[in-house]
Structure formats: C-alpha cells, structure tokens
Design a protein around this motif. Sequence first.
Motif, PDB file in Angstrom:
ATOM      1  N   GLN A 182       0.842  -1.202   0.000  1.00  0.00           N
ATOM      2  CA  GLN A 182       0.000   0.000   0.000  1.00  0.00           C
ATOM      3  C   GLN A 182       0.876   1.251   0.000  1.00  0.00           C
ATOM      4  N   SER A 225      -2.532  -0.961  -9.594  1.00  0.00           N
ATOM      5  CA  SER A 225      -3.476  -0.132 -10.331  1.00  0.00           C
ATOM      6  C   SER A 225      -4.112  -0.949 -11.443  1.00  0.00           C
ATOM      7  N   ASN A 230      -2.288   5.184 -14.565  1.00  0.00           N
ATOM      8  CA  ASN A 230      -1.665   5.070 -13.244  1.00  0.00           C
ATOM      9  C   ASN A 230      -0.523   4.057 -13.238  1.00  0.00           C
TER      10      ASN A 230
END
Length: 270
Positions: A182, A225, A230
């Motif tokens: 993350q 993504s 992205n």
Amino acid sequence: MSDKTIPRLGLGTYGRTGSEGVAALLKAIEIGYRHLDTAQSYNTEQPVGEAVRRSGLPRGDFFITTKVADTRLDTAQFMPSVRESLDTIGVDQVDLLLIHWPSHKDAVPFDDYMTALVEAQQKGYARLIGVSNYPIALLEKARSLVGKDTLATNQVEIHPYLQSPKLVAYARKIGLPLTAYQPLAKGEIASDPVLKRIAEKHGTTVAAVALAFLIGEGHIVIPASGSEANLRANFAALNVSLDEADMAEIRKLDRGYRRINPEKSPGWDD
Ligand SMILES: NC(=O)c1ccc[n+]([C@@H]2O[C@H](COP(=O)([O-])OP(=O)(O)OC[C@H]3O[C@@H](n4cnc5c(N)ncnc54)[C@H](OP(=O)(O)O)[C@@H]3O)[C@@H](O)[C@H]2O)c1
C-alpha cells in the motif's frame, strides 16, 4: 537476477482477478513491470501465471512472489498449499515465498511454519523466502530460529503517512530490505499538498514522488493499479530522483497512519 536482489518496483495484484485482471497484468508487463506480487488469498495467482505465459517473455525475466495464507500455516496444509500455488501459477518455483501474516495468538506454533518455510525453499519451491506483517520481536525470533541471513524481506504497510521509523531502523541495522505494501496508501496520498509541490518541481506525478521517496529510503515498492495511466505513472517513479531537501520534507509527512490493522495483527512497533 542476482541472488537475493528483489526488483525495487513491483506490481501489487490485489483486485486483478479474472480476465480483466489478466488484461491489466498484460498491460503492466508491456509497460515494463516484471516483479509481480500475488498471494494465495488474492485469487490472482492464476491471472499472474496466465499473463506471464501470454506475454511471450521467458519465465526468467519475471520475479514472482506469493504468500502462504494464515489459514494454511499448519503442518498438514502448509506444503500442499505451496504446491497448489505453484500449480495455479503454472511454475516450478516462485522467486519469493512469504508468510502472509504470523499465526494469530500462535494458533499454529511459530517454529512449525517458519521451519516449513525453510523446507519449502530447500525443496526448490521458492528461490527466496521471507515474511510479511512481522514486527521487530517476530523478526528477531525468526532470525534466531532460521538464521540471520535466511529471510529476503519483510513486506509491511509503508507509505509517506506510515513510515514506521522503529521497524525501518531495525531492518537497516540487520540489513533486511522492507517491501512497502500500500505504498500509495490506496491512493490517499494523491491530494497531498507537499507531494504535489515536489511533483510539480520534478515535472512528475504525486504517486511517482511517493514511490521514489520510498525507494530512496531503501524500500521495495509494490503499487497496484487497474488503470493504464496510473500503471505508467507509478512505473515512472524509477526515473525520479529526489534531492535531500525533498526527502527531508516527505519524512515529515509521517503520521503513523495505519490503514491495514485487522484483528489478527501482531503488536506493531509504531
Ligand atoms: N502483505 C500484505 O498483507 C498486503 C496487504 C495489502 C496489500 N498488499 C500488496 O500491496 C499491493 C498494493 O496495495 P494496494 O493495492 O492495497 O494499495 P496501493 O498500491 O497503495 O493503492 C492502490 C490504489 O491506489 C490507486 N492508484 C494507483 N496508482 C495511482 C496513481 N498513480 N494515482 C492515483 N491513484 C492511484 C488505485 O486506483 P486505480 O486502480 O484506479 O489506479 C488503487 O485504488 C497489493 O496489490 C498487494 O499486492 C500486501
């Protein structure tokens, strides 16, 4: 790929399931991603294997990580689960095999699954082995059990808002690379004004700045993504070099903001 080197930027595959997942993975491979992070619990082992095969590139070009789920750590399930992962991905060996979470309240004895992890490597199922979501106390326990240089990484939540200084200092001291999961705080850092200003200065995106910062701190990053734009923006982090003033400013963004903290979490260090 040299011995214990883990490519600094990989692709998180959580959510990339089914045929849409395969398409997104193929796009990522086309962009240049070669390090793919899956897990038994993500339902992405099959798409990862399929995308690798369909890319037409040799298996040796890829660095594939999977993780043994915390529900399969017991002796009866551990090794069959690893063999099942290899079959599902369609490979003889993964590059890196991790314990996804330590067993909650030692429901499975620590020594049992750490020993099984080493055995999986000895059987050739994994080139490298490591752990995920381990605080310092468990890393110390692991090192005294399996040896000081046995683990290749500890994959943990790290992003500009959760920089985990105690764990990072310990990992540096023992020479253990951390893999930041993350790393974009699930996109929450996208509107950060400090990162925005630094991104403008370098003519790049906020995400690329966040990832370049983490790489600059010595971490491996695995952003995810499903969007081509992205995926490209994140991959471009490899070309961003931040100066010491940028690094110092981003270090100040740490606020101990932990997003992933389920009931089964071990006691975190910070
Ligand atoms: N070991 C563990 O326990 C553990 C736990 C969690 C995650 N992980 C691993 O870490 C990987 C990454 O974590 P994650 O997927 O949860 O979070 P993340 O990579 O921090 O963020 C992904 C989210 O950010 C958005 N995003 C991606 N690139 C962006 C960009 N350039 N600008 C703005 N938004 C962007 C994505 O939306 P779009 O799809 O629209 O781009 C998605 O919603 C996972 O896929 C998994 O492989 C491991």
